[in-house]
Design a protein around this motif. Sequence first.
Motif, PDB file in Angstrom:
ATOM      1  N   PHE A 363      -2.458  -5.869  21.105  1.00  0.00           N
ATOM      2  CA  PHE A 363      -3.690  -5.454  21.223  1.00  0.00           C
ATOM      3  C   PHE A 363      -3.865  -4.175  20.122  1.00  0.00           C
ATOM      4  CE2 PHE A 363      -3.689  -8.264  24.740  1.00  0.00           C
ATOM      5  CZ  PHE A 363      -4.977  -8.801  24.713  1.00  0.00           C
ATOM      6  N   SER A 364      -2.627  -3.360  20.023  1.00  0.00           N
ATOM      7  CA  SER A 364      -2.798  -2.027  19.046  1.00  0.00           C
ATOM      8  C   SER A 364      -2.959  -2.709  17.845  1.00  0.00           C
ATOM      9  CB  SER A 364      -1.361  -1.682  19.133  1.00  0.00           C
ATOM     10  OG  SER A 364      -1.417  -0.325  18.150  1.00  0.00           O
ATOM     11  N   ARG A 365      -2.442  -3.611  17.280  1.00  0.00           N
ATOM     12  CA  ARG A 365      -2.591  -4.361  16.005  1.00  0.00           C
ATOM     13  C   ARG A 365      -4.055  -4.973  15.764  1.00  0.00           C
ATOM     14  NH1 ARG A 365      -3.041  -4.864  11.000  1.00  0.00           N
ATOM     15  NH2 ARG A 365      -2.084  -6.812   9.923  1.00  0.00           N
ATOM     16  N   LEU A 366      -4.574  -5.563  16.776  1.00  0.00           N
ATOM     17  CA  LEU A 366      -5.918  -5.955  16.816  1.00  0.00           C
ATOM     18  C   LEU A 366      -6.870  -4.899  16.535  1.00  0.00           C
ATOM     19  CD1 LEU A 366      -6.478  -8.851  19.282  1.00  0.00           C
ATOM     20  CD2 LEU A 366      -6.686  -8.837  16.841  1.00  0.00           C
ATOM     21  N   GLU A 367      -6.707  -3.885  17.349  1.00  0.00           N
ATOM     22  CA  GLU A 367      -7.532  -2.826  17.367  1.00  0.00           C
ATOM     23  C   GLU A 367      -7.428  -1.863  15.735  1.00  0.00           C
ATOM     24  OE1 GLU A 367      -7.479   1.670  19.526  1.00  0.00           O
ATOM     25  OE2 GLU A 367      -7.933  -0.058  20.813  1.00  0.00           O
ATOM     26  N   GLY A 368      -6.268  -2.005  15.256  1.00  0.00           N
ATOM     27  CA  GLY A 368      -6.158  -1.404  14.092  1.00  0.00           C
ATOM     28  C   GLY A 368      -6.694  -2.290  12.957  1.00  0.00           C
ATOM     29  N   LEU A 369      -6.943  -3.634  13.270  1.00  0.00           N
ATOM     30  CA  LEU A 369      -7.610  -4.248  12.153  1.00  0.00           C
ATOM     31  C   LEU A 369      -9.096  -3.898  12.048  1.00  0.00           C
ATOM     32  CD1 LEU A 369      -5.842  -7.868  12.692  1.00  0.00           C
ATOM     33  CD2 LEU A 369      -5.546  -6.275  10.535  1.00  0.00           C
ATOM     34  N   PHE A 370      -9.525  -4.063  13.534  1.00  0.00           N
ATOM     35  CA  PHE A 370     -10.971  -3.619  13.129  1.00  0.00           C
ATOM     36  C   PHE A 370     -11.203  -2.040  12.788  1.00  0.00           C
ATOM     37  CE2 PHE A 370     -11.067  -7.020  16.392  1.00  0.00           C
ATOM     38  CZ  PHE A 370     -11.990  -7.699  15.950  1.00  0.00           C
ATOM     39  N   GLU A 371     -10.450  -1.076  13.120  1.00  0.00           N
ATOM     40  CA  GLU A 371     -10.592   0.111  12.646  1.00  0.00           C
ATOM     41  C   GLU A 371     -10.545   0.151  11.033  1.00  0.00           C
ATOM     42  OE1 GLU A 371      -7.313   2.380  14.240  1.00  0.00           O
ATOM     43  OE2 GLU A 371      -8.368   2.786  16.267  1.00  0.00           O
ATOM     44  N   LEU A 372      -9.548  -0.649  10.601  1.00  0.00           N
ATOM     45  CA  LEU A 372      -9.606  -0.632   9.064  1.00  0.00           C
ATOM     46  C   LEU A 372     -10.749  -0.956   8.322  1.00  0.00           C
ATOM     47  CD1 LEU A 372      -7.717  -0.675   6.455  1.00  0.00           C
ATOM     48  CD2 LEU A 372      -7.223  -2.932   6.947  1.00  0.00           C
ATOM     49  N   MET A 373     -11.559  -1.737   9.078  1.00  0.00           N
ATOM     50  CA  MET A 373     -12.905  -2.333   8.409  1.00  0.00           C
ATOM     51  C   MET A 373     -13.962  -1.095   8.540  1.00  0.00           C
ATOM     52  SD  MET A 373     -12.118  -5.162   7.469  1.00  0.00           S
ATOM     53  CE  MET A 373     -10.253  -4.552   7.509  1.00  0.00           C
ATOM     54  N   ASN A 374     -13.681  -0.213   9.169  1.00  0.00           N
ATOM     55  CA  ASN A 374     -14.599   0.895   9.442  1.00  0.00           C
ATOM     56  C   ASN A 374     -14.259   2.290   8.821  1.00  0.00           C
ATOM     57  OD1 ASN A 374     -16.802  -0.175  11.342  1.00  0.00           O
ATOM     58  ND2 ASN A 374     -14.925  -1.088  11.916  1.00  0.00           N
ATOM     59  N   GLU A 375     -13.106   2.220   8.027  1.00  0.00           N
ATOM     60  CA  GLU A 375     -12.647   3.558   7.542  1.00  0.00           C
ATOM     61  C   GLU A 375     -12.334   3.424   6.181  1.00  0.00           C
ATOM     62  OE1 GLU A 375      -7.780   2.927   7.850  1.00  0.00           O
ATOM     63  OE2 GLU A 375      -8.918   4.172   9.435  1.00  0.00           O
ATOM     64  N   GLN A 376     -12.457   4.614   5.585  1.00  0.00           N
ATOM     65  CA  GLN A 376     -12.452   4.694   4.076  1.00  0.00           C
ATOM     66  C   GLN A 376     -10.953   4.720   3.759  1.00  0.00           C
ATOM     67  OE1 GLN A 376     -14.780   5.130   1.713  1.00  0.00           O
ATOM     68  NE2 GLN A 376     -16.258   4.642   3.620  1.00  0.00           N
ATOM     69  N   GLU A 377     -10.737   3.973   2.472  1.00  0.00           N
ATOM     70  CA  GLU A 377      -9.192   4.071   2.073  1.00  0.00           C
ATOM     71  C   GLU A 377      -8.967   5.484   1.801  1.00  0.00           C
ATOM     72  OE1 GLU A 377      -8.301   1.825  -1.151  1.00  0.00           O
ATOM     73  OE2 GLU A 377      -9.731   0.155  -0.809  1.00  0.00           O
ATOM     74  N   ALA A 378      -7.722   5.631   2.491  1.00  0.00           N
ATOM     75  CA  ALA A 378      -6.888   7.279   2.130  1.00  0.00           C
ATOM     76  C   ALA A 378      -6.163   6.966   0.859  1.00  0.00           C
ATOM     77  CB  ALA A 378      -5.942   7.200   3.494  1.00  0.00           C
ATOM     78  N   HIS A 379      -5.729   7.844   0.315  1.00  0.00           N
ATOM     79  CA  HIS A 379      -5.275   8.005  -1.098  1.00  0.00           C
ATOM     80  C   HIS A 379      -3.745   8.054  -0.932  1.00  0.00           C
ATOM     81  CE1 HIS A 379      -4.732   8.920  -5.235  1.00  0.00           C
ATOM     82  NE2 HIS A 379      -3.869   9.784  -4.902  1.00  0.00           N
ATOM     83  N   VAL A 380      -3.028   7.198  -1.638  1.00  0.00           N
ATOM     84  CA  VAL A 380      -1.748   7.258  -1.761  1.00  0.00           C
ATOM     85  C   VAL A 380      -1.516   6.915  -3.147  1.00  0.00           C
ATOM     86  CG1 VAL A 380       0.454   5.577  -1.159  1.00  0.00           C
ATOM     87  CG2 VAL A 380      -1.388   5.955   0.521  1.00  0.00           C
ATOM     88  N   SER A 381      -0.467   7.650  -3.633  1.00  0.00           N
ATOM     89  CA  SER A 381      -0.118   7.882  -5.059  1.00  0.00           C
ATOM     90  C   SER A 381       0.550   6.747  -5.422  1.00  0.00           C
ATOM     91  CB  SER A 381       0.806   9.071  -5.417  1.00  0.00           C
ATOM     92  OG  SER A 381       2.030   8.786  -4.761  1.00  0.00           O
ATOM     93  N   ASN A 382       0.702   6.409  -6.607  1.00  0.00           N
ATOM     94  CA  ASN A 382       1.173   5.032  -7.439  1.00  0.00           C
ATOM     95  C   ASN A 382       2.982   5.184  -6.959  1.00  0.00           C
ATOM     96  OD1 ASN A 382      -0.654   3.931  -8.226  1.00  0.00           O
ATOM     97  ND2 ASN A 382      -0.819   4.787 -10.250  1.00  0.00           N
ATOM     98  N   ASP A 383       3.251   6.570  -6.984  1.00  0.00           N
ATOM     99  CA  ASP A 383       4.764   6.806  -6.876  1.00  0.00           C
ATOM    100  C   ASP A 383       5.079   6.394  -5.446  1.00  0.00           C
ATOM    101  OD1 ASP A 383       5.404   7.459  -9.283  1.00  0.00           O
ATOM    102  OD2 ASP A 383       5.325   9.586  -8.959  1.00  0.00           O
ATOM    103  N   GLN A 384       4.355   6.889  -4.505  1.00  0.00           N
ATOM    104  CA  GLN A 384       4.484   6.703  -3.023  1.00  0.00           C
ATOM    105  C   GLN A 384       4.522   5.043  -2.769  1.00  0.00           C
ATOM    106  OE1 GLN A 384       5.587   8.266  -0.751  1.00  0.00           O
ATOM    107  NE2 GLN A 384       4.536   8.057   1.290  1.00  0.00           N
ATOM    108  N   ALA A 385       3.305   4.282  -3.520  1.00  0.00           N
ATOM    109  CA  ALA A 385       3.195   3.073  -3.245  1.00  0.00           C
ATOM    110  C   ALA A 385       4.489   2.278  -3.814  1.00  0.00           C
ATOM    111  CB  ALA A 385       2.006   2.596  -3.839  1.00  0.00           C
ATOM    112  N   LYS A 386       4.886   2.646  -4.792  1.00  0.00           N
ATOM    113  CA  LYS A 386       6.166   1.941  -5.282  1.00  0.00           C
ATOM    114  C   LYS A 386       7.517   2.078  -4.397  1.00  0.00           C
ATOM    115  CE  LYS A 386       4.952   2.418 -10.079  1.00  0.00           C
ATOM    116  NZ  LYS A 386       5.378   2.975 -11.475  1.00  0.00           N
ATOM    117  N   LYS A 387       7.458   3.360  -3.683  1.00  0.00           N
ATOM    118  CA  LYS A 387       8.545   3.813  -2.874  1.00  0.00           C
ATOM    119  C   LYS A 387       8.657   2.790  -1.544  1.00  0.00           C
ATOM    120  CE  LYS A 387       9.333   8.620  -3.789  1.00  0.00           C
ATOM    121  NZ  LYS A 387       9.158  10.174  -3.206  1.00  0.00           N
TER     122      LYS A 387
END
Length: 484
Positions: A363-387
């Motif tokens: 249920f935590s995961r389900l709630e997280g899915l619905f939250e995702l649809m209502n929030e703006q993307e946070a910024h993650v650098s390319n280096d962090q994404a690669k890590k």
Amino acid sequence: MYKVLIVDDEPWVAYGLAHLIDWNANGFEVIGEAHDGVTALQLIIEHVPDVVVSDIRMPGLDGIQLLEKLKQQQLDVEVILVSGYSEFQYAQQALRLGAFDYLLKQVEAEQLLESLQRISERLRTKRETQPGVDLFLHDLFELLEPSNGTTVEQFLQNKGIQHEQPHFRFISCELADASVFPLLAAEQHVQMIRTCQLRTGLNKWAVLINYDEQSSSTHFLDYLSELTEHAQYAGISSRGYGHTKLALLYDESEVACCSAGFYRYGQLMSYKKEELDAKDKKMVLQIELAIKEGDLLAIKALLGEWSDRCSDERIAVDRLTTVYNQFISLLLKYYGNAVRYNDLEHLPYDQLVRFYRSPDEFFSRLEGLFELMNEQEAHVSNDQAKKIIAYIDQRYTEDILLSSLAKQFNLSIGYLSMLVKKETGKTYSEYVTEKRLALAKELLGDQSISIQDIVQRVGYKDYFHFNKLFKKHFGITPSKYRKL
């Protein structure tokens, strides 16, 4: 007729053993020869002989090592080892490892017949008290697929297993470890119930029980109690008959077992056919309305109510999965391109309980899915994404949950899943699965590694689950791929 495999690195010696006696007249059938231990192990896994007659001294994988492999993989095969006088200490070691007998070269027909007579008696007793225990994973994969129409009676007839009582049930058991499943057809049960044990995974067994519910209910309950003492979780199917599909009863027991493990409540759960009720359908409609209105608070409240109801009623995981997949469809329907980077996919019940190991996590995961649809993307650098991707690449054979990964990098589960899809073009589970299966294909080229060992090395515990994934991706089972 018991099946025999002869193993010797000298082909003429193997040929001589195969023609030393009249095997068929003595109740045995020579199904093949192998000239090295590696090939012998593969043939044993594929053809499941009752008896192996093997030389001790062989290159690559010798007789002792072959015996150790059989013991490690819990392959129930009687082994007769052949040795010279100078190898007597090896023979002693083999007997300690569980070899049935050893014979000195040159093998005399009388010696071989005497050993086979004793093996025949052991095999006969084993089949009478515990039929079917020698069935292995790959033999059952196709048989227990939901689409397979084989009935219980057809299965038993094909295996030469006698049954006298009218009722059948399957019990699926998950053990705490990979220990050998106990043989529990004790004498007090044998006259009233018959059992057939099937190994269905690294630490999973299923037992098909034949009994009369009216006249032997007490014996059945006693056996059930004894059986579940050795299981971490267990599930029992509904009552079936000879004409009932074998796969149907098995699937019912699996649903019940998965439900017991998911809720961590009690040790044994019984299968009960559950359809979506009016409350389920109303809740799905209410969530769809809340999605249209962008009311995240209403969605969380509805999910909280459903979570409480699932815990109170112990809703079976197949019904839970049906509702979950309806939610996934709603997210895909209403958020369209906004979910293109998200880890959204419809799941069967067995995968759902692997991904979400408790109601809280689910249920935590389900709630997280619905939250995702209502929030703006946070910024993650390319280096962090690669890590993050590098971290997954280094540990994809480990059992790392998406929630653990999100905590590691201090991100929400929803955003992390979106990031993985953006970087790789695949969902987290798809990415990990493809890397695991690619490694499995590579390892299958090494004949010295058993398929069961490969399953564990690439990060899976359940042979059936691995087999399904491999066949789904490559259109062929691992054992058939290895033969190419």
